[in-house]
Design a protein around this motif. Structure first.
Motif, PDB file in Angstrom:
ATOM      1  N   ARG A 153      -0.487  29.395  -6.405  1.00  0.00           N
ATOM      2  CA  ARG A 153      -0.067  28.289  -5.533  1.00  0.00           C
ATOM      3  C   ARG A 153      -0.318  26.998  -6.288  1.00  0.00           C
ATOM      4  O   ARG A 153      -1.464  26.529  -6.380  1.00  0.00           O
ATOM      5  CB  ARG A 153      -0.829  28.302  -4.207  1.00  0.00           C
ATOM      6  CG  ARG A 153      -0.470  29.470  -3.304  1.00  0.00           C
ATOM      7  CD  ARG A 153      -1.012  29.272  -1.910  1.00  0.00           C
ATOM      8  NE  ARG A 153      -0.404  28.124  -1.247  1.00  0.00           N
ATOM      9  CZ  ARG A 153      -0.764  27.684  -0.033  1.00  0.00           C
ATOM     10  NH1 ARG A 153      -1.741  28.289   0.626  1.00  0.00           N
ATOM     11  NH2 ARG A 153      -0.169  26.644   0.500  1.00  0.00           N
ATOM     12  N   GLN A 155      -0.018  23.391  -6.198  1.00  0.00           N
ATOM     13  CA  GLN A 155       0.223  22.303  -5.256  1.00  0.00           C
ATOM     14  C   GLN A 155      -0.789  21.186  -5.479  1.00  0.00           C
ATOM     15  O   GLN A 155      -1.942  21.428  -5.809  1.00  0.00           O
ATOM     16  CB  GLN A 155       0.116  22.796  -3.813  1.00  0.00           C
ATOM     17  CG  GLN A 155      -1.244  23.414  -3.480  1.00  0.00           C
ATOM     18  CD  GLN A 155      -1.308  24.010  -2.101  1.00  0.00           C
ATOM     19  OE1 GLN A 155      -0.286  24.150  -1.441  1.00  0.00           O
ATOM     20  NE2 GLN A 155      -2.499  24.372  -1.657  1.00  0.00           N
ATOM     21  N   ASN A 156      -0.316  19.961  -5.314  1.00  0.00           N
ATOM     22  CA  ASN A 156      -1.177  18.785  -5.415  1.00  0.00           C
ATOM     23  C   ASN A 156      -1.979  18.749  -6.707  1.00  0.00           C
ATOM     24  O   ASN A 156      -3.165  18.402  -6.719  1.00  0.00           O
ATOM     25  CB  ASN A 156      -2.103  18.694  -4.194  1.00  0.00           C
ATOM     26  CG  ASN A 156      -1.338  18.489  -2.916  1.00  0.00           C
ATOM     27  OD1 ASN A 156      -0.312  17.810  -2.890  1.00  0.00           O
ATOM     28  ND2 ASN A 156      -1.801  19.090  -1.838  1.00  0.00           N
TER      29      ASN A 156
END
Length: 308
Positions: A153, A155-156
Motif C-alpha cells: 500500500r 500511500q502518503n
C-alpha cells in the motif's frame, strides 16, 4: 469548561455551526501515515545511532541498518499537544523523493545503497512471504526479485515540510506541529493534517490550537466513535465534519493570529521544561493561563458565549 447542553442541543449547534462556519475538511486534508509491508520486520526501535547506523531492535531481534534507509516514525506513544516528540521508532523506507515524485528503490539498487538494511530484509524474505502478501503477488511484474521488499500500500509517501499531527485514539483531540519533512506518521494510530492551498506558520499553529481547544473537543467527541475507558477514535471520517471557523482561518483574522501566537508560546515553554525538567514548577501558572486564553479565543472564533 463543560457546557450545560443536552445531546440534542449539541447536535443542533454542531449542524448550525457547520453551515455557518464551515468544517475542518474545508481547510485541511486529513491523511494517514505509512503502512509498511510488515510492522514486525520494518519497524525498528532504535537504541542508538552511531556513524549513520541505527543499532536497534525489531520484533524479530537485534538490527543494524543504515539511518538513510529509514524514516523517523511518529507513533501514538507519549504524545502531548505542542510538545516536540522524541522519535524512538524508525521505518525502513525503500523509496526516494525526486522533486514532487516518490520513486521506488528496486532491491538491486537498495542493496548497493544500503547493504545492511538489504541484508536484514533478505534474511526475513521467507518470513515475510509466510506472513503477508508481497508486492509482486499483488502487482505481478517481470522481475519480482526487484520488487518483493516494497510496500503493498503505497500511500502518503510524499514528504510534507509542515504538518499537524493528530493521534487517532485519545480521550480528547490532540495536535502538534511538525516541521520536519523526514518524519512520517504511523498508519496504525496517527493521522496528520495538511492545510489546503497556501499555508503559513500562523495557520499551522492556529490549526493545532483549535484542534486542542475545549470547544473543538466537545464537538469532535459528539461525532467520534467511542472506545473503552473514555477514549474515542478521531480518524478522518470523524474529524473532517467537525465545525471549524473557515473564513477567519483563511483570512488570518486577529483571533487566528492571537491563538497561533499563544500556541507557539505554549510550545516554547514545553521546550524549556524538556531541557530543564527541574524548572517545571516555575512554568505551571503561565501554562494554565495560556491554555485558558487559548480556549477563550477558540470560543470567540466559534461565536460561543460560555457565560450564557
Amino acid at each position: 469548561p463543560t457546557w450545560n447542553f443536552s445531546d440534542l442541543d449539541l447536535m443542533y449547534y454542531r449542524i448550525r455551526a457547520s453551515e455557518v462556519l464551515g468544517t475542518l475538511k474545508d481547510v485541511c486534508d486529513i491523511k494517514v501515515g505509512l503502512q509498511v509491508l510488515y510492522d514486525k520486520v520494518y519497524h525498528i526501535k532504535h537504541g542508538r545511532v552511531l556513524n549513520g547506523i541505527i543499532y536497534g531492535k525489531s520484533e524479530i531481534g537485534d538490527v543494524s541498518v543504515e539511518l538513510e534507509s529509514c524514516r523517523k516514525l511518529l507513533c501514538n506513544e507519549n504524545f502531548y499537544p505542542f510538545i516536540k516528540p522524541e522519535y524512538s521508532t524508525y521505518a525502513i523506507f525503500p523509496y526516494e523523493m525526486c522533486g514532487a515524485n516518490v520513486n521506488k528503490i528496486l532491491f538491486t539498487d537498495f542493496s548497493d545503497r544500503y547493504p545492511l538494511a538489504a541484508s536484514y530484509l533478505l534474511s526475513q524474505r521467507s518470513h515475510l512471504n509466510d506472513k503477508v502478501q508481497l508486492f509482486p503477488q499483488k502487482n505481478p511484474c517481470d522481475k519480482p526479485d526487484d520488487y518483493w521488499h516494497l510496500y503493498t500500500r503505497e500511500q502518503n509517501h510524499k514528504e510534507y515540510d509542515y504538518k499537524v499531527c493528530i493521534p487517532m485514539t485519545t480521550q480528547y483531540p490532540q495536535a502538534t506541529v511538525i516541521n520536519d519533512a523526514t518524519v512520517y506518521c504511523d498508519n496504525a494510530n496517527m493521522a496528520f493534517g495538511v492545510i489546503k492551498g497556501e499555508t503559513s506558520e500562523v495557520k499551522l499553529y492556529a490549526l493545532a490550537a483549535i484542534i486542542n481547544s475545549s470547544i473543538f473537543a466537545v464537538l469532535a467527541r459528539s461525532i467520534a466513535n467511542p472506545q473503552q475507558n473514555g477514549y474515542y477514535k478521531f480518524n478522518k471520517q470523524f474529524l473532517s465534519p467537525v465545525p471549524f471557523p473557515k473564513e477567519k482561518f483563511l483570512e488570518e483574522s486577529d483571533e487566528i493570529v492571537e491563538i497561533a501566537s499563544i500556541a507557539k508560546r505554549i510550545e516554547s515553554i514545553y521546550g524549556e521544561i524538556s531541557r530543564d525538567p527541574a524548572r517545571k514548577g516555575n512554568f505551571l501558572s503561565a501554562l494554565n493561563s495560556l491554555w485558558l486564553d487559548l480556549d477563550n479565543i477558540a470560543y470567540r472564533l466559534y461565536d460561543v458565549d460560555i457565560e450564557s
